[in-house]
Design an enzyme around this catalytic site. Structure first.
Site, PDB file in Angstrom:
ATOM      1  N   ARG A 263       0.837  -1.206   0.000  1.00 53.26           N
ATOM      2  CA  ARG A 263       0.000   0.000   0.000  1.00 53.26           C
ATOM      3  C   ARG A 263       0.866   1.249   0.000  1.00 53.26           C
ATOM      4  NH1 ARG A 263      -4.893  -1.858   4.153  1.00 53.26           N
ATOM      5  NH2 ARG A 263      -5.269  -3.814   3.044  1.00 53.26           N
ATOM      6  N   ARG A 278       1.818   0.851  10.256  1.00 56.30           N
ATOM      7  CA  ARG A 278       1.488   1.300   8.909  1.00 56.30           C
ATOM      8  C   ARG A 278       2.703   1.184   7.993  1.00 56.30           C
ATOM      9  NH1 ARG A 278      -3.125   4.025   7.746  1.00 56.30           N
ATOM     10  NH2 ARG A 278      -3.460   4.361   9.970  1.00 56.30           N
ATOM     11  N   GLU A 350      -6.960  -1.193  14.963  1.00 51.50           N
ATOM     12  CA  GLU A 350      -7.516  -2.151  14.014  1.00 51.50           C
ATOM     13  C   GLU A 350      -6.501  -3.249  13.662  1.00 51.50           C
ATOM     14  OE1 GLU A 350      -8.892  -0.393  10.343  1.00 51.50           O
ATOM     15  OE2 GLU A 350      -8.720  -2.320   9.318  1.00 51.50           O
ATOM     16  N   SER A 353     -10.503  -6.409   9.517  1.00 50.34           N
ATOM     17  CA  SER A 353     -11.686  -5.735   9.028  1.00 50.34           C
ATOM     18  C   SER A 353     -12.477  -6.787   8.262  1.00 50.34           C
ATOM     19  CB  SER A 353     -11.250  -4.592   8.115  1.00 50.34           C
ATOM     20  OG  SER A 353     -12.337  -3.766   7.807  1.00 50.34           O
ATOM     21  N   ARG A 392       0.794  -6.335  12.581  1.00 46.24           N
ATOM     22  CA  ARG A 392       0.132  -5.735  13.743  1.00 46.24           C
ATOM     23  C   ARG A 392      -0.024  -6.752  14.867  1.00 46.24           C
ATOM     24  NH1 ARG A 392      -4.339  -1.376  11.310  1.00 46.24           N
ATOM     25  NH2 ARG A 392      -2.770  -0.187  10.133  1.00 46.24           N
TER      26      ARG A 392
END
Length: 418
Positions: A263, A278, A350, A353, A392
């Site tokens: 990403r 991130r 988070e 999802s 994460r």
RNA sequence: GGAGGGAUGGCUGAGUGGUUGAAAGCGGUCGCCUCGAAAGCGACUAUGUCGGAAACGGCAUCGGGGGUUCGAAUCCUCCUCCCUCCGCCA
């Protein structure tokens, strides 16, 4: 992609939905305008074509009967029809492209049960599981622990690649690998997902199929030859069945896959600049389902539970949050985020999802099934969820299992893998 | 990278310019037969879109785009993918 019929017959419903997502509704009326002229042109063209087809048919018969002169005469008129058709088609084409663009850029309609709201502040906490760990010292952030232990090397990763990259070393690399294994084993053995190992470089059609393109090009890494690096295995795995007609007894199809995800994180400058939260490249285990539309909301619940199971077994404190309409992803009709506790930040972040896309992706990607021998093909419903984001998870383990001396404990469930 | 071959309905596979949305087979659905079933026989069996309450009808679709033609699954052209051989390579 939304059902074009819904857009024609019930634009109010879609306008309403766009407002819930705090999106501009101008494209709806624009669509209606272009669409009505498109339809008018289309019926004119169809009529002319019908005439030409009839004429051509007769020319064929005349030629067979050696009536050359008559055939010639008829051909002249038919040619004129052809010219007119071409002219109208040209006129129609521009509108067609615009309609398509609008259609591809309209987000999904939130499910009735989705709480209205503008941003993450309006999300609804559904449940909290486990307890946060108690420390008799100030808990450190995961990157400090990892760097000190020689597991995480951000500095050299920046040299090799740039910011938002990491090199996992020694125990770090091993822990990452163990987590991937643990997650895939659990989903394939206990939760009956079929394990797949998909390509991470995909073509444009796949990116359109799941909804990343055309709208979110800025978030993606594009390679030469019009190939794209996937931001999630959802893309590769959902597109496995692109343009297929499935049999009802194949459903539900459940896949789990590990893949690296890429990403660009454009526009997230200053957010989570330190640590594993991130990254431009990270590992994720993804769960993907293709299901009967009538069962998709039950399947969303079970998919979420499947992802939660990982956190439970790892002994990590988490909560499940239902996203409000304004926080919902482009393609999703309903989403649960799973958020894991980060002691150093004193908050939940988070880690998964889980979404039901209903037929939004299926329509873009042409994934259908036939209910029974007599029924017409229908779009399946697709769902997916992280199970889980590996980086994460590793970060959460470092933080939640840390000790006063700067080391940390490996969760019991992972110990056999070391 | 070079040389060839191919892509047709749920599947296999015919079809090289005209009433072909497309033979045949398989699969499927329904009916007949049967106490029941199998076998056999018969009928039906693509998708999208527009009009229509429906029956039905128009249009489009034979990997994708463009072209030739009165008319294209069929001819030309570009692209994508698959297969075979050669070269290179983990």
């Amino acid at each position: 992609m939304l059902d074009i019929k819904l857009l024609r017959n019930n634009p109010e419903r879609i306008t309403e939905a766009l407002k819930l997502r705090k999106m501009d509704t101008a494209s709806i009326s624009k669509f209606a305008d272009i669409d009505s002229s498109w339809r008018k042109l289309t019926s004119e063209i169809d009529e002319l074509r019908s005439k030409r087809n009839e004429a051509s048919k007769q020319i064929g018969i005349l030629k067979k009967n050696k009536a050359e002169a008559e055939a010639q005469a008829k051909a002249v008129g038919s040619k004129k029809l052809g010219d007119k058709i071409k002219e109208l088609e040209e006129k129609r084409r521009g509108g067609e492209e615009e309609l398509n663009k609008i259609l591809l850029e309209l987000p999904n309609i939130p499910h009735n049960s989705v709480p209205p709201g503008v941003d993450s502040g309006d999300n609804l906490e559904i449940r909290r599981v486990g307890k946060p760990p108690c420390f008799d010292f100030t808990p450190k952030p995961h990157f400090e622990i990892g760097e000190k232990l020689g597991m995480l090397d951000f500095e050299r990763a920046a040299k090799v690649s740039g910011s938002r990259f990491v090199i996992l070393k020694g125990l770090g690399a091993k822990l990452e690998r163990a987590l991937i294994s643990f997650m895939l084993d659990l989903h394939s053995k206990e939760n009956s997902y079929t394990e797949v190992f998909p390509p991470v470089l995909v073509n444009q059609k796949s990116m359109i199929g799941t909804g990343q393109l055309p709208k979110f090009e800025d978030d993606l890494y594009k390679c030469s030859d019009n190939m794209w690096l996937v931001p999630t295995a959802e893309v590769s795995v959902t597109n496995i069945h692109r343009d297929e007609l499935l049999k009802a007894d194949q459903l539900p199809i459940k896949y789990c896959a590990h893949s690296p995800c890429f990403r660009r994180e454009a526009g997230s400058y200053g957010k989570d600049v330190r640590g594993l939260i991130r990254q431009h490249q990270f590992n994720k285990v993804e769960l993907v389902k293709f299901v009967d539309p009538e069962k998709s909301y039950d399947e969303l619940e079970s998919l979420t539970l499947d992802a939660e199971k990982i956190l439970q077994k790892l002994g990590l404190h988490y909560r499940v949050v239902e996203l409000c309409s304004g926080d919902l992803g482009f393609a999703s009709a309903k989403t649960y985020d799973i958020e894991v506790w980060f002691p150093s930040q004193g908050k939940f972040r988070e880690i998964s999802s889980c979404s039901n896309f209903e037929d939004f992706q299926a329509r873009r990607a042409g994934i259908k099934f036939r209910r029974d021998a007599k029924s017409k093909p229908e779009f399946v419903h697709t769902l997916n969820g992280s199970g889980l984001a590996v980086g994460r998870t590793l970060a959460a383990i470092l933080e939640n299992y840390q000790k006063a001396d700067g080391t940390f404990e490996i969760p019991d469930i992972l110990k056999p893998l070391f």
